[in-house]
Design a protein around this motif. Structure first.
Motif, short mmCIF file in Angstrom:
data_model
loop_
_atom_site.label_atom_id
_atom_site.label_comp_id
_atom_site.label_asym_id
_atom_site.label_seq_id
_atom_site.Cartn_x
_atom_site.Cartn_y
_atom_site.Cartn_z
N TYR A 157 -22.26 31.85 64.77
CA TYR A 157 -21.50 30.60 64.66
C TYR A 157 -20.51 30.61 63.50
O TYR A 157 -19.97 29.58 63.14
N ILE A 158 -20.21 31.78 62.97
CA ILE A 158 -19.33 31.89 61.80
C ILE A 158 -17.95 31.29 62.06
O ILE A 158 -17.34 30.71 61.18
N ASN A 159 -17.44 31.40 63.28
CA ASN A 159 -16.10 30.87 63.60
C ASN A 159 -16.14 29.54 64.32
O ASN A 159 -15.09 29.03 64.74
N ASP A 160 -17.30 28.97 64.45
CA ASP A 160 -17.45 27.67 65.09
C ASP A 160 -16.87 26.58 64.18
O ASP A 160 -16.95 26.70 62.96
N PRO A 161 -16.30 25.51 64.73
CA PRO A 161 -15.77 24.43 63.89
C PRO A 161 -16.86 23.74 63.05
O PRO A 161 -16.57 23.21 61.98
N THR A 162 -18.09 23.76 63.56
CA THR A 162 -19.21 23.18 62.82
C THR A 162 -20.33 24.23 62.74
O THR A 162 -21.36 24.10 63.40
N PRO A 163 -20.14 25.25 61.92
CA PRO A 163 -21.08 26.38 61.93
C PRO A 163 -22.50 26.01 61.52
O PRO A 163 -23.46 26.51 62.11
N TYR A 164 -22.65 25.14 60.55
CA TYR A 164 -24.01 24.76 60.09
C TYR A 164 -24.76 24.03 61.20
O TYR A 164 -25.86 24.42 61.57
N ASN A 165 -24.17 22.98 61.72
CA ASN A 165 -24.85 22.18 62.74
C ASN A 165 -25.06 22.97 64.03
O ASN A 165 -26.12 22.86 64.66
N SER A 166 -24.10 23.78 64.41
CA SER A 166 -24.25 24.58 65.63
C SER A 166 -25.36 25.62 65.47
O SER A 166 -26.17 25.82 66.39
N ALA A 167 -25.40 26.27 64.32
CA ALA A 167 -26.45 27.26 64.08
C ALA A 167 -27.83 26.60 64.05
O ALA A 167 -28.79 27.12 64.62
N MET A 168 -27.93 25.46 63.41
CA MET A 168 -29.21 24.76 63.35
C MET A 168 -29.67 24.36 64.75
O MET A 168 -30.84 24.52 65.09
#
Length: 83
Positions: A67-78
């Motif tokens: 999720y490093i390039n996701d707009p919301t990497p923290y929430n997406s990874a969680m």
């Protein structure tokens, strides 16, 4: 955190996620929510870096790293790690 320590409130310590046990992940999530949650000014990227630093289990780290390039990497990874 500086204000908390000036009042004698102990700084919480987050334990790295290294076991793969669901209960340990839940405890890490609870800790992150209590430390990072109240600080709405913290960026997703900052919270994501905190999360990555706490993963010592290679599988969890690899999932989060997607999720490093996701707009919301923290929430997406969680979200991905919770499923």
């Amino acid at each position: 955190m500086a204000i908390a320590s000036s009042y004698g409130i102990p700084n919480p310590k987050l334990t790295a996620f290294s076991t793969g046990k669901e209960s340990d992940f839940i405890m890490l999530k609870k800790g992150l929510d209590s430390i990072l949650g109240p600080h709405k000014h913290l960026s997703e990227d900052y919270k994501y870096q905190v999360l990555l630093d706490l993963f010592k289990l290679p599988n969890a780290y690899q999932v989060a790293k997607r999720y490093i390039n996701d707009p919301t990497p923290y929430n997406s990874a969680m979200r991905a790690l919770e499923t």
